[in-house]
Design a protein around this motif. Structure first.
Motif, short mmCIF file in Angstrom:
data_model
loop_
_atom_site.label_atom_id
_atom_site.label_comp_id
_atom_site.label_asym_id
_atom_site.label_seq_id
_atom_site.Cartn_x
_atom_site.Cartn_y
_atom_site.Cartn_z
N LEU A 301 0.94 -1.22 -0.01
CA LEU A 301 0.04 0.08 -0.02
C LEU A 301 0.90 1.21 0.03
O LEU A 301 0.68 2.19 -0.53
N ALA A 302 1.75 1.18 0.84
CA ALA A 302 2.83 2.53 0.86
C ALA A 302 3.54 2.48 -0.34
O ALA A 302 3.74 3.74 -0.64
N TYR A 303 4.00 1.56 -1.08
CA TYR A 303 4.60 1.68 -2.41
C TYR A 303 3.68 2.20 -3.45
O TYR A 303 4.18 3.02 -4.23
N LEU A 304 2.28 1.70 -3.48
CA LEU A 304 1.41 2.07 -4.34
C LEU A 304 0.96 3.64 -4.24
O LEU A 304 1.11 4.28 -5.06
N PHE A 305 0.89 3.95 -3.03
CA PHE A 305 0.60 5.53 -2.71
C PHE A 305 1.85 6.36 -2.98
O PHE A 305 1.72 7.34 -4.01
N VAL A 306 3.20 6.00 -2.55
CA VAL A 306 4.10 6.84 -2.73
C VAL A 306 4.87 6.72 -4.07
O VAL A 306 5.10 7.45 -4.68
N GLY A 307 5.10 5.50 -4.27
CA GLY A 307 5.74 5.02 -5.54
C GLY A 307 5.15 5.39 -6.84
O GLY A 307 5.47 5.97 -7.80
N PHE A 377 3.67 7.87 6.23
CA PHE A 377 4.37 7.63 7.13
C PHE A 377 3.73 8.17 8.37
O PHE A 377 3.69 7.39 9.43
N GLY A 378 2.74 9.25 8.22
CA GLY A 378 2.32 9.84 9.51
C GLY A 378 1.19 8.92 9.68
O GLY A 378 0.66 8.59 10.87
N ALA A 379 0.39 8.20 8.81
CA ALA A 379 -0.77 7.27 9.05
C ALA A 379 -0.28 6.08 9.78
O ALA A 379 -0.75 5.64 10.78
N LEU A 380 0.99 5.63 9.42
CA LEU A 380 1.66 4.44 9.97
C LEU A 380 2.05 4.75 11.29
O LEU A 380 1.97 3.98 12.32
N GLU A 381 2.57 5.93 11.79
CA GLU A 381 3.06 6.16 13.00
C GLU A 381 1.85 6.28 14.01
O GLU A 381 1.83 6.06 15.22
N ASP A 382 0.80 6.90 13.38
CA ASP A 382 -0.23 7.01 14.29
C ASP A 382 -1.11 5.83 14.59
O ASP A 382 -1.80 5.55 15.59
N SER A 383 -1.01 4.75 13.78
CA SER A 383 -1.76 3.52 13.73
C SER A 383 -1.30 2.57 14.99
O SER A 383 -1.86 1.69 15.61
N GLY A 384 0.02 2.82 15.19
CA GLY A 384 0.60 2.20 16.65
C GLY A 384 1.38 0.64 15.69
O GLY A 384 1.79 -0.24 16.53
N ILE A 509 -2.51 13.60 11.02
CA ILE A 509 -1.84 13.21 9.88
C ILE A 509 -1.33 14.65 8.96
O ILE A 509 -0.47 14.91 8.63
N ALA A 510 -2.63 15.51 8.87
CA ALA A 510 -2.43 16.69 8.02
C ALA A 510 -1.44 17.55 8.82
O ALA A 510 -0.57 18.35 8.11
N VAL A 511 -1.61 17.72 10.25
CA VAL A 511 -0.70 18.96 10.81
C VAL A 511 0.49 18.24 10.63
O VAL A 511 1.85 19.03 10.35
N LYS A 512 0.87 17.01 11.07
CA LYS A 512 2.13 16.31 10.96
C LYS A 512 2.89 16.60 9.54
O LYS A 512 3.96 16.83 9.42
N THR A 513 2.09 16.47 8.41
CA THR A 513 2.54 16.32 6.99
C THR A 513 2.93 17.71 6.74
O THR A 513 4.02 17.92 6.33
N LEU A 514 2.06 18.78 7.15
CA LEU A 514 2.71 20.11 6.94
C LEU A 514 3.81 20.39 7.56
O LEU A 514 4.45 21.15 7.13
N GLY A 515 3.83 20.20 8.66
CA GLY A 515 4.91 20.55 9.80
C GLY A 515 6.11 19.83 8.90
O GLY A 515 7.27 20.58 9.09
#
Lengths: 653, 163
Positions: A301-307, A377-384, A509-515
């Protein structure tokens, strides 16, 4: 308006302390409006963050600290927290804890109270406790501890006005831990000899008796006898007690905390718990069989989204349509009309121009991919999910002299190696920190670099990407094993708390990404411009040609790349992704065949970390280590590249 | 600081991994009965077992084969399979199978940081733990806390099975 009488002096600060992963940073953000990175794993905060916050008509400094299970530190990040409390900066303390785990936060609160620091107990994550059928009797807690207790849900900003108000009546409390008689006696003896400090002599004496040598260096020593007197007292105590002094002291605190927590919290027995959906998913993520398919799905999923989406769709949009079709032609046209001098024109829009090279690389090529990476990455971090990865790789990491916990800084390195180098503080031994710092600098590609590598290898056969992964992973494992044999010291055992799986919150996620994007623009773009200016100057002074001739034996001879690639490696010293972007431009121009592209991708991935990472290593481990790391990495990267070139050259289609 | 503490052995050594029957004289004995103590290469020869009565030496037997044998037996006669022996109730945490619940009796880590860390995570005498999985690393639940730990660490936590 009546002036507000705060118990807190103006010059001192409100310090947030708490157990790991209980939401201190979320609370810090909610109180101050400043952003501290919030994630769902312990060790997100490894440094102290400061901001101000309005309390009534006053503005006070608020300090966010790394999570600590105890003020007797076991790792470097816990030591940071202890030192803040000892420094005297704390006018008041907010002890933050997880409502689901009262015993642990009360243990910490007892220690803060013992230090004589006025505090408020903040019982956070009340929503999760309620969801699990746990209740917390805050008035009972307040009565037992003798301090204000405030229930909060920091991520939804609940309970904050109450917390601010409660801060006015912060007190050291009246709960007093009874230690075994020999401990009390040794502490009283030692306390008499200690110099004046920001905390009570009794607490300082207990801290000295409980702290092991590794973390005791900067604690104040008795006036008579110094450190030797402390060691003597520790040894005497060890003979009088059935268990080690540190443990006896900790157990006395924990026993009282358990008693208080039992009174205040109604626990639901293990087998009658309310079942959540995540409860069913949690065991699967670390399952010896299902864990691996789940990991594969997460990676895919990460590869599809980012790559695919980021590196394909968005880069196409930004680079070809926006910059290639609009910005650059416009800039060229404008420059030709407005600027009569060729020099100035070349500076802006030439082959090494600030707009055509620096801005195109950093904004059109790297930014879209880095942006999508930050979201994923933000989503992954938040998920635990990340700490669960540690369980899956523990066996592999053990062979590299590490344990599963080291996967956290390594995965963070995919975001930014510089920040990840700082996160190595959560590892327990010097040896582990050294190995991870080396592997981060050598093999873990940061998001910006990863993206350019993806772009470089994207048009080739999928096998190229697989081969790249294989080479990088084997280099990491090989160097890890070697480093583990060479670097002296011991590794620690694997014990890690797994946070609950949570649905990531879009807002966070939005706040983290913008930061993170803001940070990228501030840090990377100036370096891209600087690198371009260096190339431009070198080109003007005809140094680039010399450089290419100088580098030719290595770049063309060993690596089999065109001589122009030397320029890319030079700017790679500033940022690896800039170097990789230079190679990408060469590939675009059709100057690299598939073998060359792969060799280039591998070499630049293993190449020297960016200059910021280098200085972070200097800061964390000193010049000697940093120089040694660099001196190992540069020849080693070239060596691996040359070997790959030799092997692939033999089978070149 | 020394290494991790030697775990106390609560287990009677009678399970299939350590019980043998001599192929020559038929004596049944446990691994503890071997008389190789004075042999200099006894450390290296983990795979050979020697009968204490007749001195006959034979290989310990292939685990894979034994596993296949059990699988075959089970397939042949599912009902005749003997009920698995009730495991000894007092053991170390690494013996707990997924799904089993136990109470912590004692934690015997040799170094203080490990003792304190386990204690901070709730692994203290009296705590109820449930084993979630034992591989690739052990994952246990203590109250609302989920803790992952490697086997060597689980071995210092002594427990009594409750369910």
């Amino acid at each position: 308006m009546a002036s507000i009488d705060l118990a807190v002096p103006t010059e001192s600060a409100v310090v947030l302390v708490g157990n790991p992963n209980v939401g201190k940073s979320a609370l810090f953000g909610a109180l101050t409006g400043a952003y501290a990175t919030v994630s769902n794993y312990p060790g997100t905060t490894v440094e102290v963050t400061r901001a101000t916050c309005a309390f009534g008509d006053r503005r006070l400094r608020v300090v966010d600290t790394p999570g600590a299970a105890s003020l007797v530190p076991l790792s470097e990040d816990e030591r940071v927290t202890r030192d803040i409390l000892l420094s005297g900066e704390a006018g008041a303390v907010v002890v933050v804890g997880d409502a689901k785990n009262l015993e642990r936060v009360v243990t910490l609160a007892l220690q803060v109270g013992e230090m004589g620091l006025p505090y408020v107990l903040c019982v956070n994550m009340m929503d999760e406790a309620t969801e699990r059928g746990l209740s917390v009797d805050t008035s009972r807690l307040a009565a037992r501890l003798g301090v204000p207790v405030v229930p909060t849900v920091a991520i939804w900003q609940q309970g904050l006005p109450e917390l601010r108000a409660a801060l006015r009546s912060a007190r050291p409390g009246h709960a007093r831990v009874r230690y075994p008689e020999p401990v009390e006696r040794a502490a009283a003896d030692l306390a008499r000899e200690l110099p004046a400090a920001a905390v009570t002599p009794r607490s300082l004496a207990l801290l000295l008796l409980a702290t092991n040598e590794a973390h005791a260096a900067d604690l104040p020593a008795p006036k008579r006898g110094g450190r030797a007197a402390v060691e003597e007292a520790r040894h005497r105590l060890a003979r009088e007690l059935p268990e080690p002094p540190g443990y006896a002291i900790h157990e006395a605190r924990r026993a009282l905390a358990a008693e208080i927590a039992l009174e205040a919290g109604a626990a639901v027995p293990l087998r009658r718990r309310v079942r959540r959906v995540a409860d069913r998913l949690e065991p699967l993520t670390t399952h010896p069989v299902w864990g691996y398919p789940i990991l594969a799905v997460v990676l895919a999923l990460a590869y599809l989204f980012v790559g695919k989406f980021g590196a394909g769709t968005l880069v196409g949009l930004f680079e070809n349509d926006l910059f290639g079709g609009l910005v650059n032609p416009l800039a060229v046209a404008a420059a030709e009309r407005v600027l009569p001098w060729t020099f100035a024109r070349d500076l802006l829009v030439g082959p090494y121009g600030v707009i055509t090279m620096a801005l195109t690389y950093s904004l059109a090529l790297v930014l879209p991919i880095v942006g999508t990476f930050f979201v994923a990455f933000g989503a992954l971090e938040d998920s635990g999910y990340l700490p669960r990865l540690a369980v899956m790789v523990d066996g592999l990491f053990r062979r590299m002299g590490l344990n599963g916990k080291a996967v956290l800084p390594m995965v963070l390195g995919l975001g930014c190696d510089t920040m990840a180098t700082l996160t190595t503080r959560i590892l327990e031994t010097r040896k582990e920190r050294m190995i991870v710092i080396l592997l981060l600098a050598l093999g873990v590609p940061c998001s910006a670099q990863l993206t350019v590598v993806l772009a470089l290898l994207g048009p080739l056969h999928p096998a190229a990407f697989v081969l790249w992964c294989l080479v990088i992973v084997s280099v990491i494992i090989l160097v890890g094993r070697l480093a583990s044999a060479v670097i002296p010291g011991r590794s620690s055992d694997f014990v890690l708390e797994l946070p609950p799986l949570r649905v990531p919150r879009l807002g966070n996620i939005a706040v983290k990404t913008l930061g993170r994007i803001e940070w990228y623009l501030k840090e990377a773009v100036p370096l891209f411009v600087l690198g371009t200016l260096i190339l431009f100057t070198a080109d003007r002074l005809h140094l680039l040609g010399h450089l290419q001739r100088l580098g030719e034996p290595i770049v063309s001879g060993l690596l089999g790349l065109p001589a122009e690639a030397a320029g890319a490696f030079v700017v790679g010293f500033l940022r690896r992704d800039f170097g990789a972007a230079g190679l990408y431009a060469l590939a675009r121009a059709g100057r690299l065949d598939s073998v060359q592209a792969l060799v280039a991708a591998v070499t630049i991935t293993l190449f020297i970390p960016c200059i910021a990472n280098f200085f972070m290593i200097v800061k964390e481990r000193g010049w000697r280590t940093a120089t040694a790391v660099a001196a190992f990495i540069i020849p080693f990267a070239v060596l691996v590249g040359a070997a790959l070139n030799a092997v692939l050259g033999a089978v070149r289609p | 600081m020394s290494g991790p503490a030697r775990p106390l052995s609560f287990e009677p050594a009678t399970d299939e991994a350590t019980a043998f029957a001599c192929a020559l004289c038929g004596l049944r004995f446990t691994h503890g009965g071997q008389v190789c103590a004075s042999c200099p290469i006894t450390h290296g020869c983990d795979e050979l077992v020697r009968c204490p009565r007749c001195g006959y030496q034979f290989p310990r037997g292939s685990r894979t084969l034994a596993w296949l044998q059990r699988l075959w037996d089970r397939w042949r006669a599912p009902s005749e399979r003997p009920a698995p022996a009730e495991p000894h109730p007092v053991q170390t945490l690494d013996h707990l199978r997924p799904g089993e619940v136990a109470r912590v009796l004692k934690v015997s880590a040799a170094d203080v940081p490990m003792l304190m860390k386990l204690s901070q995570l709730g692994l203290v005498p009296g705590a109820e733990v449930r084993m979630q999985q034992s591989r690739p690393a052990a994952v246990v639940r203590v109250g609302e806390t989920t803790v992952a730990l490697q086997r060597a660490v689980a071995r210092v936590v002594h427990i009594r099975r409750t369910a």
